[in-house]
Design an enzyme around this catalytic site. Structure first.
Site, PDB file in Angstrom:
ATOM      1  N   GLU A  33       3.167   0.375   4.081  1.00 33.50           N
ATOM      2  CA  GLU A  33       2.671   1.669   3.585  1.00 33.50           C
ATOM      3  C   GLU A  33       3.874   2.452   3.068  1.00 33.50           C
ATOM      4  O   GLU A  33       4.653   3.017   3.835  1.00 33.50           O
ATOM      5  CB  GLU A  33       1.976   2.436   4.706  1.00 33.50           C
ATOM      6  CG  GLU A  33       0.691   1.805   5.205  1.00 33.50           C
ATOM      7  CD  GLU A  33      -0.522   2.122   4.337  1.00 33.50           C
ATOM      8  OE1 GLU A  33      -0.338   2.718   3.239  1.00 33.50           O
ATOM      9  OE2 GLU A  33      -1.650   1.780   4.754  1.00 33.50           O
ATOM     10  N   HIS A  80       0.843  -1.201   0.000  1.00 37.37           N
ATOM     11  CA  HIS A  80       0.000   0.000   0.000  1.00 37.37           C
ATOM     12  C   HIS A  80       0.876   1.248   0.000  1.00 37.37           C
ATOM     13  O   HIS A  80       2.088   1.188   0.191  1.00 37.37           O
ATOM     14  CB  HIS A  80      -0.883   0.030   1.252  1.00 37.37           C
ATOM     15  CG  HIS A  80      -2.001  -0.951   1.248  1.00 37.37           C
ATOM     16  ND1 HIS A  80      -3.300  -0.611   1.011  1.00 37.37           N
ATOM     17  CD2 HIS A  80      -1.995  -2.300   1.448  1.00 37.37           C
ATOM     18  CE1 HIS A  80      -4.067  -1.693   1.074  1.00 37.37           C
ATOM     19  NE2 HIS A  80      -3.285  -2.737   1.344  1.00 37.37           N
TER      20      HIS A  80
END
Length: 278
Positions: free
Chosen positions: A144, A78
């Site tokens: 992330e 992500h």
């Protein structure tokens, strides 16, 4: 090792947005690069992906697929967003796990290797109750990779070389965590980036001129296949597939979507792709 690679979001779910970028595209790009590096360079690696294109896949479909397949590890890719003010890299494991769990130990290796190379502020190792971490039967981690709405982070995301480096960081961590063994090097093999194959030399020269105008060094090379001469726009030859993949992405980012890589050994073509008829 059976790795389930999960590029977050996709299809109707774009994920975070910012600075002209969509998270779903960044996630897929990094994940595909991770898979390519692993398959090209390591022994006994099997990879399954939740998606390989811009398709909509629910969270439940992702974990069900990984569980049914019997993955050894679930890695979800992500990037982040927060009003343009936050920045940096962070990763997550399930909140119900201890810091001494196998999942945490695997995460430690990947976190160390990714933050070593990604040029992002290190926001630390975190835990949460995300579906893909909670419902996967195997150890799972979610990374992330920067904030898409932050200028510094998004400028990096726009660089093919950075995406490749981040993917390599993930691979380095996976290799350490799972004691992956590299494939034997074969110095006789080299990789050529082909930005088009044509029956007309003039068309090949036009393609080369376009690439050179975009700062991508290229030239016309000829090859005879089944008695026919073809003219290739070649954008480099490399001793490692990883470097060839970097150049391939540069060519595709310039608008040549049908570019591909061939590997050759002592003048023998080992891998060939579709030729164009013009």
């Amino acid at each position: 090792m059976r790795l389930y690679l999960d590029p977050g979001h996709g299809g109707t779910d774009s994920g975070a947005t910012g600075n002209g970028l969509l998270e779903k595209n960044i996630n897929l790009d990094i994940a595909l690069r991770i898979g390519t590096i692993l398959l090209n360079n390591y022994e006994n690696v099997n990879i399954r992906m939740s998606r390989t294109g811009d398709t909509t896949v629910s969270l439940q479909q992702r974990t069900n697929d990984a569980n049914t397949w019997g993955a050894d590890y679930f890695l979800s890719i992500h990037c982040n967003a927060f009003n343009g003010t936050a920045y940096g890299y962070e990763d997550f494991i399930y909140s119900g796990l201890s810091d001494s769990s196998p999942t945490a130990r695997y995460r430690d290796s990947i976190h160390t290797e990714v933050t070593r190379v990604n040029q992002l502020y290190n926001r630390g190792k975190k835990k949460d109750n995300f579906h893909v971490l909670r419902e996967s039967n195997m150890p799972a981690m979610l990374t992330e990779n920067g904030f898409i709405d932050h200028t510094h982070d998004s400028n990096l995301m726009k660089q093919s070389s950075w995406l490749q480096t981040v993917a390599q960081g993930h691979v380095n961590g996976l290799a350490i965590a799972f004691n992956l063994q590299r494939k034997p090097d074969d110095s006789d093999v080299f990789y050529k980036v082909i930005a088009g194959s044509f029956k007309s030399r003039e068309n090949a020269e036009e393609r080369v001129a376009f690439l050179n105008s975009r700062g991508i060094d290229s030239f016309v090379a000829t090859v005879t296949i089944s008695g026919e001469v073809w003219y290739r726009a070649q954008a480099g030859a490399f001793s490692t597939r990883q470097n060839a993949e970097v150049r391939l992405n540069e060519v595709k980012n310039a608008g040549i979507e049908d570019a591909y890589i061939i590997s050759e050994q002592q003048s023998t073509v080992l891998v060939e792709s579709t030729l164009m008829e013009d």
